[in-house]
Design a protein around this motif. Structure first.
Motif, PDB file in Angstrom:
ATOM      1  N   ARG A  23      60.333 -15.568  79.656  1.00 63.71           N
ATOM      2  CA  ARG A  23      59.942 -14.428  80.495  1.00 63.71           C
ATOM      3  C   ARG A  23      58.488 -14.489  80.945  1.00 63.71           C
ATOM      4  N   THR A  24      57.572 -14.673  80.003  1.00 62.07           N
ATOM      5  CA  THR A  24      56.147 -14.558  80.367  1.00 62.07           C
ATOM      6  C   THR A  24      55.240 -15.613  79.748  1.00 62.07           C
ATOM      7  N   ARG A  25      55.751 -16.430  78.828  1.00 61.34           N
ATOM      8  CA  ARG A  25      54.867 -17.363  78.115  1.00 61.34           C
ATOM      9  C   ARG A  25      55.385 -18.798  78.188  1.00 61.34           C
ATOM     10  N   PRO A  26      55.278 -19.435  79.354  1.00 58.31           N
ATOM     11  CA  PRO A  26      55.796 -20.800  79.506  1.00 58.31           C
ATOM     12  C   PRO A  26      55.178 -21.808  78.545  1.00 58.31           C
TER      13      PRO A  26
ATOM     14  N   ARG B  56      47.589 -11.765  72.394  1.00 61.04           N
ATOM     15  CA  ARG B  56      48.384 -10.528  72.526  1.00 61.04           C
ATOM     16  C   ARG B  56      48.039  -9.761  73.801  1.00 61.04           C
ATOM     17  N   ASN B  57      46.803  -9.851  74.257  1.00 59.99           N
ATOM     18  CA  ASN B  57      46.379  -9.086  75.424  1.00 59.99           C
ATOM     19  C   ASN B  57      46.674  -9.786  76.743  1.00 59.99           C
ATOM     20  N   PHE B  58      47.316 -10.954  76.672  1.00 54.41           N
ATOM     21  CA  PHE B  58      47.654 -11.676  77.911  1.00 54.41           C
ATOM     22  C   PHE B  58      48.651 -10.876  78.739  1.00 54.41           C
ATOM     23  N   SER B  59      48.447 -10.854  80.043  1.00 55.18           N
ATOM     24  CA  SER B  59      49.406 -10.196  80.935  1.00 55.18           C
ATOM     25  C   SER B  59      49.668 -11.076  82.146  1.00 55.18           C
TER      26      SER B  59
ATOM     27  N   GLN C 241      45.593 -23.147  76.860  1.00 54.31           N
ATOM     28  CA  GLN C 241      44.763 -22.009  77.264  1.00 54.31           C
ATOM     29  C   GLN C 241      44.492 -22.043  78.758  1.00 54.31           C
ATOM     30  N   ASN C 242      44.408 -23.258  79.335  1.00 60.81           N
ATOM     31  CA  ASN C 242      44.188 -23.371  80.778  1.00 60.81           C
ATOM     32  C   ASN C 242      45.339 -22.761  81.557  1.00 60.81           C
ATOM     33  N   LEU C 243      46.563 -22.953  81.051  1.00 62.79           N
ATOM     34  CA  LEU C 243      47.727 -22.374  81.708  1.00 62.79           C
ATOM     35  C   LEU C 243      47.679 -20.851  81.640  1.00 62.79           C
ATOM     36  N   LEU C 244      47.314 -20.306  80.484  1.00 64.54           N
ATOM     37  CA  LEU C 244      47.213 -18.856  80.357  1.00 64.54           C
ATOM     38  C   LEU C 244      46.188 -18.285  81.337  1.00 64.54           C
ATOM     39  N   LEU C 245      45.067 -18.960  81.469  1.00 68.48           N
ATOM     40  CA  LEU C 245      44.024 -18.489  82.384  1.00 68.48           C
ATOM     41  C   LEU C 245      44.498 -18.524  83.829  1.00 68.48           C
ATOM     42  N   MET C 246      45.253 -19.568  84.170  1.00 67.40           N
ATOM     43  CA  MET C 246      45.746 -19.682  85.537  1.00 67.40           C
ATOM     44  C   MET C 246      46.798 -18.613  85.833  1.00 67.40           C
ATOM     45  N   LEU C 247      47.670 -18.341  84.849  1.00 65.39           N
ATOM     46  CA  LEU C 247      48.719 -17.346  85.045  1.00 65.39           C
ATOM     47  C   LEU C 247      48.138 -15.945  85.180  1.00 65.39           C
TER      48      LEU C 247
END
Length: 234
Positions: A14-17, A52-55, A213-219
């Motif tokens: 859903r949200t965390r590839p 946890r705070n990733f959106s 972490q780079n993917l999280l930042l891009m998303l």
């Protein structure tokens, strides 16, 4: 462990590839679970909780122009000698500088391969198949003509696609020819090479990669890293 893995797989889809490979590979090997597997499951949970705070936020895209594909593979990193392929795709508005993930996948490559080049080529070819389907769907439903741009960190694959010489591995020639034909027909606008530390799809083929972490930042940022290339191309 089964219950936790089920929850991790749901969240990854859903949200965390970036959790896709860990969740899927651990679930596939559940019959051989041991203390190390339990440690890996706990590590995946901690990785999720640490962010946890990733959106994942979607902003309006007014003038879609590109489908951007990041494709990667890990050679023989599965217990039986299999290889993992993964890709993530973005729809991009190069004019207004906005992009959003529209599709991602992390799965076992369909056959045992003999080289890193073969793994990377099959992963890229399958991701481009998905991109072409989406391109045709947008054209049919919305009348949008989107350009497909792909990124790989495999220098050998990049050079092979550019080369006129056939690869020595005869079975691999099918996948390479398919990629070349997509480019010849205009379905693939361009294939670019990028360094491994910029390959965000790396997170879809390995356990807890450094680039996750780079993917999280891009998303969360709503902008693909190499969007300046698309801005120049529009």
């Amino acid at each position: 462990v089964r219950s936790i893995l089920g929850k991790l797989r749901w969240r990854a889809s859903r949200t965390r590839p970036a959790l896709s490979f860990s969740a899927n590979s651990l679930a596939a090997d559940i019959k051989n679970a041991n203390l190390k597997r339990i440690y890996d499951v706990n590590r995946a949970v901690k990785s999720l909780e640490a962010n946890r705070n990733f959106s994942l936020t979607y902003h309006p895209i007014k003038t879609p122009s590109h489908l951007v594909v990041y494709a990667d593979a890990s050679f023989q990193n599965l217990p039986d000698g299999g290889s993992q392929g993964g890709h993530i795709m973005f729809i991009v508005d190069a004019i207004n500088n906005v992009s959003h993930p529209i599709l991602w996948s992390s799965k076992r490559i369909r056959r045992i391969v003999r080289s890193t080049l073969a793994a990377e080529a099959i992963s890229l070819q399958e991701s481009l198949d998905s991109a072409v389907l989406l391109k045709e769907t947008f054209m049919f439903c919305c009348g949008l003509s989107l350009k497909i741009v792909a990124f790989t960190d495999s220098k050998s694959l990049f050079e092979t696609v550019k080369s006129l010489k056939p690869v020595s591995e005869k079975r691999l020639r099918i996948e390479i020819s398919s990629i070349k034909e997509m480019k010849k027909l205009g379905n693939l606008q361009e294939l670019f090479w990028i360094p491994t530390d910029e390959q965000i799809a790396d997170s879809l083929t390995k356990h807890f990669p450094k680039g996750g972490q780079n993917l999280l930042l891009m998303l969360s940022g709503g902008r693909v890293k190499h969007q300046e290339i698309l801005t120049n191309d529009r």
